[in-house]
Design a protein around this motif. Structure first.
Motif, PDB file in Angstrom:
ATOM      1  N   ILE A 333       0.771  -1.139   0.147  1.00  0.00           N
ATOM      2  CA  ILE A 333       0.088   0.214  -0.049  1.00  0.00           C
ATOM      3  C   ILE A 333       0.832   1.193  -0.118  1.00  0.00           C
ATOM      4  N   THR A 334       0.880   2.203  -1.042  1.00  0.00           N
ATOM      5  CA  THR A 334       1.529   3.098  -1.175  1.00  0.00           C
ATOM      6  C   THR A 334       0.994   4.654  -0.887  1.00  0.00           C
ATOM      7  N   PRO A 401      -4.845   2.988   6.615  1.00  0.00           N
ATOM      8  CA  PRO A 401      -6.227   2.211   6.840  1.00  0.00           C
ATOM      9  C   PRO A 401      -5.645   0.763   7.690  1.00  0.00           C
ATOM     10  N   THR A 402      -6.572   0.406   8.220  1.00  0.00           N
ATOM     11  CA  THR A 402      -6.524  -1.204   8.437  1.00  0.00           C
ATOM     12  C   THR A 402      -6.771  -2.361   7.529  1.00  0.00           C
ATOM     13  N   HIS A 403      -7.627  -1.889   6.428  1.00  0.00           N
ATOM     14  CA  HIS A 403      -8.010  -2.562   5.513  1.00  0.00           C
ATOM     15  C   HIS A 403      -7.634  -2.213   4.050  1.00  0.00           C
ATOM     16  N   CYS A 404      -7.412  -3.044   3.174  1.00  0.00           N
ATOM     17  CA  CYS A 404      -7.251  -2.842   1.653  1.00  0.00           C
ATOM     18  C   CYS A 404      -8.093  -1.740   1.157  1.00  0.00           C
ATOM     19  N   PRO A 405      -7.805  -0.724   0.633  1.00  0.00           N
ATOM     20  CA  PRO A 405      -8.579   0.221  -0.181  1.00  0.00           C
ATOM     21  C   PRO A 405      -9.192  -0.546  -1.427  1.00  0.00           C
ATOM     22  N   ALA A 406      -8.569  -1.637  -2.037  1.00  0.00           N
ATOM     23  CA  ALA A 406      -9.444  -2.094  -3.042  1.00  0.00           C
ATOM     24  C   ALA A 406     -10.316  -3.234  -2.789  1.00  0.00           C
ATOM     25  N   ILE A 414       4.627  -7.012   7.393  1.00  0.00           N
ATOM     26  CA  ILE A 414       5.387  -8.209   7.599  1.00  0.00           C
ATOM     27  C   ILE A 414       6.623  -8.036   8.045  1.00  0.00           C
ATOM     28  N   GLU A 415       7.338  -8.546   9.218  1.00  0.00           N
ATOM     29  CA  GLU A 415       8.364  -8.328   9.988  1.00  0.00           C
ATOM     30  C   GLU A 415       9.437  -8.168   9.147  1.00  0.00           C
ATOM     31  N   GLY A 416      10.176  -7.028   9.483  1.00  0.00           N
ATOM     32  CA  GLY A 416      11.241  -6.370   8.809  1.00  0.00           C
ATOM     33  C   GLY A 416      11.136  -5.672   7.619  1.00  0.00           C
ATOM     34  N   GLU A 417       9.786  -5.452   7.375  1.00  0.00           N
ATOM     35  CA  GLU A 417       9.265  -4.624   6.441  1.00  0.00           C
ATOM     36  C   GLU A 417       8.546  -3.322   6.836  1.00  0.00           C
ATOM     37  N   VAL A 418       8.734  -2.079   6.287  1.00  0.00           N
ATOM     38  CA  VAL A 418       8.209  -0.756   6.834  1.00  0.00           C
ATOM     39  C   VAL A 418       6.534  -0.645   6.102  1.00  0.00           C
ATOM     40  N   ALA A 419       6.493  -1.652   4.799  1.00  0.00           N
ATOM     41  CA  ALA A 419       5.133  -1.189   4.060  1.00  0.00           C
ATOM     42  C   ALA A 419       3.837  -2.182   4.579  1.00  0.00           C
ATOM     43  N   ARG A 421       0.881  -4.324   3.861  1.00  0.00           N
ATOM     44  CA  ARG A 421       0.624  -5.072   2.567  1.00  0.00           C
ATOM     45  C   ARG A 421      -0.565  -5.726   2.615  1.00  0.00           C
ATOM     46  N   CYS A 422      -1.478  -5.986   1.417  1.00  0.00           N
ATOM     47  CA  CYS A 422      -2.607  -6.710   1.280  1.00  0.00           C
ATOM     48  C   CYS A 422      -2.205  -7.999   0.770  1.00  0.00           C
TER      49      CYS A 422
END
Length: 668
Positions: A333-334, A401-406, A414-419, A421-422
């Motif tokens: 999610i960007t 958001p807590t849910h995917c906009p799509a 995911i552990e170790g990531e800043v993004a 993700r759906c």
């Protein structure tokens, strides 16, 4: 007029028109008024109409634009058109200089040139005649734009000597031509071009050369792709040679004895930027000695002997109206800033990347903030910082958001990531982005399937996955907005042609996590078929050079998915090739060739083989081709005008072969 008189007059007209054209478009020193040039051109056109045999490839009349093309043909560059590494400040330049001197010693001179903001092209000449021009494309494959380039009057159609070589240059639109073009477009109620670079690129890629001919494009040539047997030893000499052959080179170039001179010159050129009659987006610094260039060699993407200094980005203020979220093909999610429109570095910017939630928090960005925006590398808009002193108290906090906009699925980090993700594999946004990636240039390369058409097909329910692309019918496509019969037939042909792609394009197009185009090529060479890759284990994958544990895990996880297995079967049933078509990867222990297990360096100009053909031939027999000579080198293949690499091989007593010996061994 009889034929004998016509022959003499045509020769006179060619000489006069070519001279006047060179004086006007290259030297900027016209010796006759435009009316005289036009009168002579009309006379030549009439003679050629009466005697069609005089309408030769180098006739000045060929600059007015030829027949309309249906599509551009692909061109494989004989020498790849690599991009340049970037420097953004003085320290970057000094680091570049340090790396150069560590490799070749302190006796280094540089050539400093303006980096023209245009479209890179390649011009091929045979026996002095211009025979083909191409865009850079992906660096390996471009598009044939010969007819359009003939309309650029500063490109010579015939050289002063009968040389055969490939020349590189930058096609651009002068500022005055750009302003005039946009005035005409506005008068015709057409959308104006954003900047001269976009205008030049749009003009040179017109299928109708007559349109390109009206756009007053120009060019500066900046290198010879393969100097070969010219005997030229320095880049500065090559530019002088090009001038003598009637090419237009940029006069702002200078030779510098050291990096301090380079830095001083850059400061002067930066001040001069606004007064130039064309746009530049930086300064290019090249090692002058071609022997030293050869010794420095290349990385996978760029030469080690050159760097592009990018000007500091222009920064402007504007208002952040909203933050919009998009879902990428991997589910990331960007957030994107929606801005009040503002001019930055020549274009109007309304959107800017915010990368991820952490960046929004770090910069304390709120809805309604006054922000500073710049273009990173003069290309990608980004928010630099918030002007807190401009806040009124009406600004609003933004929360991810807590849910995917799509698709409304739960988002995870995911552990170790800043993004965020759906992870829903059926998310429509991911599917659409995956389709766009699948048809892109470095993947299946399907001409005519851009984002707009893919979006149309997806929202019309005609494609749900990549296999559906190969089920499209003529009737379905004709039912879409702005899809005529010709564009429909061209698209179906391009889809059909993509079935023949080698395996590595399919692997990259499938969008396996962590697998880029280079890794896809390695996997295709190693396993040869998609079935072999599907059956591979993590241990087998990790054993391959360039494949790490994270990538190996992503590959095995991907192919264990039943939906993926079904998709691969569908693609095969639809006729999509799933086998590697390039040179076979031969392990040293499986080859009885002399090259097996040896490290080999190619240097100088080969007459019968291209550098790529020689490299692929050696690797197909179990050899390894590298770019520099060292104690671990087993063999050097020296072509004509071999330089410092040959000298180093002789100093280290390394075996040296000529091209004939190479070809004989390849034939065994």
């Amino acid at each position: 007029m009889d034929k004998q008189s016509a022959t003499k007059r045509v020769q006179e007209l060619h000489e006069l028109l070519n001279t006047y054209n060179y004086e006007y478009h290259v030297l900027d020193q016209p010796s006759v008024p435009d009316a005289e040039y036009d009168r002579l051109m009309q006379e030549l056109i009439k003679v050629e109409e009466e005697f069609p045999e005089f309408k030769t490839q180098d006739s000045p009349t060929q600059r007015v634009g030829g027949v309309v093309l249906e599509a551009f043909q692909k061109v494989v560059h004989r020498t790849p058109m690599l991009s340049l590494g970037n420097a953004f400040n003085e320290q970057d330049l000094r680091d570049f200089d340090r790396r150069v001197r560590q490799a070749v010693g302190d006796d280094v001179q540089y050539v400093v040139e303006l980096k023209i903001d245009g479209l890179a092209v390649s011009l091929r000449y045979e026996n002095g005649y211009f025979v083909q021009g191409a865009t850079r494309g992906d660096g390996t494959t471009g598009e044939d734009i010969t007819e359009n380039l003939k309309t650029v009057r500063s490109i010579p159609l015939k050289l002063r000597s009968n040389v055969s070589f490939e020349v590189r240059g930058e096609v651009f639109m002068p500022k005055k031509s750009f302003e005039k073009l946009n005035e005409l477009r506005l008068a015709a109620e057409e959308e104006p071009f954003a900047n001269p670079r976009n205008a030049a690129a749009g003009s040179i890629r017109q299928l109708d050369p007559k349109i390109a001919a009206k756009r007053n494009l120009d060019i500066f040539v900046y290198s010879i792709a393969d100097l070969g047997a010219t005997g030229i030893q320095r880049h500065s000499e090559a530019l002088d040679f090009l001038e003598k052959e009637s090419f237009k080179t940029n006069k702002e170039r200078r030779k510098c004895e050291n990096i301090d001179e380079v830095i001083t010159l850059i400061e002067n050129l930066q001040e001069k930027r606004a007064t130039l009659p064309y746009d530049i987006d930086g300064i290019v610094i090249k090692v002058d000695s071609l022997d030293q260039q050869e010794e420095l060699g290349f990385t996978a993407k760029s030469p080690r002997w050159a760097v592009a200094y990018k000007f500091p980005a222009e920064e402007v203020m504007t208002k952040l109206i909203n933050i919009e979220l998009s879902v990428g093909r991997t589910g990331v999610i960007t957030p994107t800033a929606i801005l009040e429109p503002v001019r930055v570095a020549g274009t109007t910017v309304q959107r800017a990347s915010l990368h991820n939630e952490d960046l929004i928090r770090e910069k304390d960005i709120k809805l309604g903030d006054t922000v500073v925006v710049k273009k990173a590398g003069d290309i990608i808009p980004e928010v630099v910082n918030v002007l807190v002193e401009h806040r009124t108290g009406e600004e609003q906090e933004f929360s991810m958001p807590t849910h995917c906009p799509a698709c409304e699925s739960d988002l995870v980090r995911i552990e170790g990531e800043v993004a965020l993700r759906c992870i829903n594999p059926q998310c429509p946004a991911q599917i659409q982005e995956g389709l766009i990636h699948f048809v892109s240039r470095n993947a299946m390369n399907i001409d005519g399937l851009g984002e707009r058409v893919v979006s149309q097909l997806f929202h019309a329910g005609l494609i749900k996955d990549v296999a559906d692309l190969y089920r499209l019918t003529r009737e379905q496509l004709l039912g879409l907005e702005r899809m005529g019969e010709k564009s429909t037939d061209n698209l179906l042909q391009a889809i059909e042609q993509s079935k023949e792609n080698s395996l590595e394009r399919l692997l990259f197009g499938l969008g396996i996590r962590h697998v880029g185009s280079k890794a896809a090529k390695t996997l295709a060479q190693q396993f040869e078929t998609i079935e072999n890759l599907q059956k591979s284990t993590e241990e087998e994958l990790v054993a391959i050079n360039e494949i790490g544990g994270k990538m190996a895990d992503a590959i095995t996880t991907y192919f264990e998915n039943p939906d993926v297995q079904h998709l691969v079967s569908e693609l095969q049933a639809l006729g999509v090739n799933t086998m590697y078509k390039g040179p076979k990867l031969v392990k040293a222990e499986d080859s009885d060739s002399y090259f097996a297990g040896k490290t080999i360096v190619l240097t100088g100009k080969l007459e019968q083989l291209s550098r790529n053909e020689a490299k692929e031939g050696i690797e197909a027999l179990g050899g390894k081709v590298t770019g520099s000579v060292s104690k671990s080198t087993d063999l050097v293949i020296a072509g004509e005008a071999a330089g410092s690499k040959l000298k180093k091989a002789e100093e280290l007593n390394i075996e040296v072969w000529n091209e004939t010996q190479l070809i004989e061994e390849l034939k065994k």
